[in-house]
Motif scaffolding. Structure first.
Motif, PDB file in Angstrom:
ATOM      1  N   PRO A  43       1.804   7.341   3.422  1.00 46.92           N
ATOM      2  CA  PRO A  43       0.957   8.590   3.187  1.00 46.92           C
ATOM      3  C   PRO A  43       1.795   9.722   2.496  1.00 46.92           C
ATOM      4  N   PHE A 103      -7.009  -2.684   9.707  1.00 50.03           N
ATOM      5  CA  PHE A 103      -7.125  -1.531   8.901  1.00 50.03           C
ATOM      6  C   PHE A 103      -5.835  -0.763   8.934  1.00 50.03           C
ATOM      7  N   LYS A 104      -4.827  -0.911   9.858  1.00 55.20           N
ATOM      8  CA  LYS A 104      -3.372  -0.290   9.682  1.00 55.20           C
ATOM      9  C   LYS A 104      -2.328  -1.148   9.307  1.00 55.20           C
ATOM     10  N   VAL A 105      -2.315  -2.323   9.838  1.00 53.21           N
ATOM     11  CA  VAL A 105      -1.035  -3.204   9.600  1.00 53.21           C
ATOM     12  C   VAL A 105      -1.304  -3.971   8.252  1.00 53.21           C
ATOM     13  N   ALA A 163       3.951  -0.886  13.418  1.00 51.92           N
ATOM     14  CA  ALA A 163       3.161  -1.900  14.287  1.00 51.92           C
ATOM     15  C   ALA A 163       3.518  -3.294  14.314  1.00 51.92           C
ATOM     16  N   ARG A 176      -2.451  -5.172   4.577  1.00 48.65           N
ATOM     17  CA  ARG A 176      -2.347  -4.527   3.071  1.00 48.65           C
ATOM     18  C   ARG A 176      -3.723  -5.008   2.585  1.00 48.65           C
ATOM     19  N   GLU A 215       0.737  -1.236   0.033  1.00 41.02           N
ATOM     20  CA  GLU A 215       0.092   0.050   0.047  1.00 41.02           C
ATOM     21  C   GLU A 215       0.766   1.378  -0.191  1.00 41.02           C
ATOM     22  N   SER A 240       5.046  -2.098   8.521  1.00 45.85           N
ATOM     23  CA  SER A 240       4.737  -0.927   9.363  1.00 45.85           C
ATOM     24  C   SER A 240       5.372  -1.093  10.659  1.00 45.85           C
ATOM     25  N   ASP A 253      -9.005  -3.844  15.188  1.00 44.60           N
ATOM     26  CA  ASP A 253      -9.000  -2.690  14.209  1.00 44.60           C
ATOM     27  C   ASP A 253      -7.894  -2.420  13.682  1.00 44.60           C
ATOM     28  N   THR A 254      -6.574  -2.288  14.737  1.00 47.21           N
ATOM     29  CA  THR A 254      -5.380  -1.912  14.040  1.00 47.21           C
ATOM     30  C   THR A 254      -4.693  -2.918  13.179  1.00 47.21           C
ATOM     31  N   LYS A 287     -15.039  -0.743   8.255  1.00 47.96           N
ATOM     32  CA  LYS A 287     -15.391  -0.465   9.523  1.00 47.96           C
ATOM     33  C   LYS A 287     -16.905  -0.189   9.502  1.00 47.96           C
TER      34      LYS A 287
END
Length: 489
Positions: free
Chosen positions: A74, A382-384, A347, A386, A71, A345, A378-379, A448
């Motif tokens: 940012p 949606f964050k760790v 995380a 891909r 991904e 990431s 959630d983490t 989510k």
């Protein structure tokens, strides 16, 4: 070494002269300290490489770019949002602060992109007033106290001694004319000087990262093998207990309770033999014989289990050695195609206890992540994870989100899918049930629930797998948590 001051001065002056007025068409930021801008001048497009990566630091014109792994970061999204369509109006080099500054403008906005080449290094995107829009490279945020919204301040300049040393280093460029047939000879030579080293360095970093789980497996298996082989070698000890049990059974009438030792005659293939047997005074003669038979059976079971485990470990070692051999044989292009391993990431790469998931190892060494709770679900999702990773959840049950971090374009194997489904059921309300249903879908189709509780999601295009729980499979997976024990391949 990175580009020297004299070389950077030539390259930046060339960029300013040859690319002044060029329009930004595309932008990429594949790694935290590496960005590319494709700019258009009449008759041609130029791929400008901006790198602040230690000894690979440079401004150059590249023929090709490093692939964007996974991904987009940012910072890449900000580059595209803020710079595409703007014109490059100038570039400057600050030797004392080791900064390359690029100025862009459109009819209604101005932006500045700063490349910091000193430690820790990175890129900063600024407004015309000097406010930080976004930065790439965690070191800048940690050591320079920069963050989006802050007013940008330049780093501390080099000391006079360090500046003198930097100025004394001669240019390695061999281009004689300023503008011969090559469009941008200095910038192109900068890439010829450092580009191949950059490519090979990143390829080796990918090779090391891919090899880590296999090297860890070899190390663990080697330690375990020593213990297993010691256990497997206890066959003669077990046989000795059997012989003593039979000898005592044949001579129970000679044993007296409370005795600590007895000498008995054993008839062996080599003739009669006097055998001294130690006794436990707390046992009856019958209990003493039974104890030796019990030790014989216990040790025999241990030997058999150890031999099976030794064979499993041999397969694991063979699998890991074969994988390492294959990794060593991969060329640079094949390694760079797996560049996503460099884009883990914070995380994912952080301390194990701080990660939002438990990690297990499935079939063939495939990692499987299981969320630790609501917020961690959630983490993880949606964050760790891909968009192309695989997401699983026990159907109709509360439970952990499970993610299989597959490489882009790779299909999940049936064995890995079954492993992940077992973990999804085990970490759900269906734990302990003999069977259950598991939904699975690429992460990009998981959304989510707006205003919902932590971990509450909606997903589409899912497939459902009916799983009959296999205790042996689950036991194998649970032993691998945190990489403490590798699975059988």
């Amino acid at each position: 070494m990175s580009l020297r001051s004299s070389e950077l001065e030539l390259v930046v002056a060339e960029v300013s002269a040859r690319l002044g007025g060029a329009v930004v068409q595309k932008a990429w930021c594949p790694l935290p300290r590496l960005a590319y801008l494709e700019v258009r001048v009449p008759g041609r497009s130029v791929l400008l490489c901006l790198c602040a990566e230690g000894e690979l630091s440079r401004v150059s014109v590249a023929a090709e770019r490093f692939p964007t792994p996974g991904e987009p970061a940012p910072f890449q999204r900000w580059l595209r949002q803020e710079l595409i369509g703007l014109k490059l109006i100038g570039a400057s080099w600050s030797e004392a602060e080791r900064l390359v500054t690029f100025d862009f403008q459109s009819e209604d906005s101005r932006r500045r992109l700063v490349l910091e080449l000193g430690s820790p290094g990175g890129l900063v995107l600024l407004t015309d007033s000097g406010r930080v829009l976004m930065l790439s490279g965690e070191g800048l945020a940690q050591r320079r106290s920069l963050h989006p919204g802050a007013q940008w301040t330049p780093p501390e300049p080099l000391s006079p001694e360090a500046l003198a040393r930097a100025r004394a280093a001669p240019s390695r460029f061999t281009t004689d004319a300023v503008y011969p047939l090559d469009f941008m000879p200095y910038a192109e030579e900068a890439e010829r000087l450092l580009g191949p080293k950059d490519k090979s360095s990143r390829a080796e970093a990918i090779r090391r990262r891919l090899a880590l789980p296999y090297r860890a497996r070899l190390k663990r298996s080697g330690r375990t093998l020593e213990k297993v082989r010691a256990e497997a070698a206890r066959g003669p000890e077990a046989e000795r207990h059997r012989q003593l049990g039979e000898l005592l059974t044949q001579n129970l009438y000679q044993l007296k309770r409370g005795a600590t030792e007895v000498t008995l005659t054993a008839y062996t293939e080599s003739g009669m033999e006097e055998v001294r047997v130690k006794l436990d005074p707390r046992r009856t003669p019958k209990e003493e014989a039974d104890w030796h038979f019990h030790q014989y059976r216990r040790l025999l079971r241990g030997v058999e289990h150890a031999r099976q485990r030794e064979a499993e470990l041999a397969r694991e070692v063979g699998h890991a050695e074969a994988a390492l051999k294959q990794l060593e044989a991969l060329d640079e292009d094949s390694l760079l195609a797996q560049a996503e391993v460099l884009h883990l990431s914070a995380a994912e790469e952080g301390p194990r206890e701080a990660r939002p998931f438990k990690e297990y190892v499935g079939h063939g060494g495939q990692r499987i992540w299981v969320g630790k709770g609501g917020e961690d679900n959630d983490t993880l999702t949606f964050k760790v994870a891909r968009p192309y990773h695989l997401w699983l959840h026990a159907r109709g049950q509360p439970g952990s989100h499970v993610v299989v971090p597959l490489a882009k374009g790779v299909e999940v194997s049936q064995e890995v899918l079954l492993d992940a489904a077992h973990l999804a059921l085990h970490h759900s309300g269906a734990k302990g049930e003999p069977r259950g249903e598991v939904s699975w879908v690429p992460v990009k189709f998981v959304k989510k629930v707006k205003g919902g509780a932590h971990g509450q999601v909606l997903y589409t295009r899912e497939k459902t797998l009916v799983v009959r729980m296999e205790p042996d499979r689950l036991e194998r997976l649970l032993k691998t948590r945190g990489g403490e024990a590798p699975p059988a391949p």
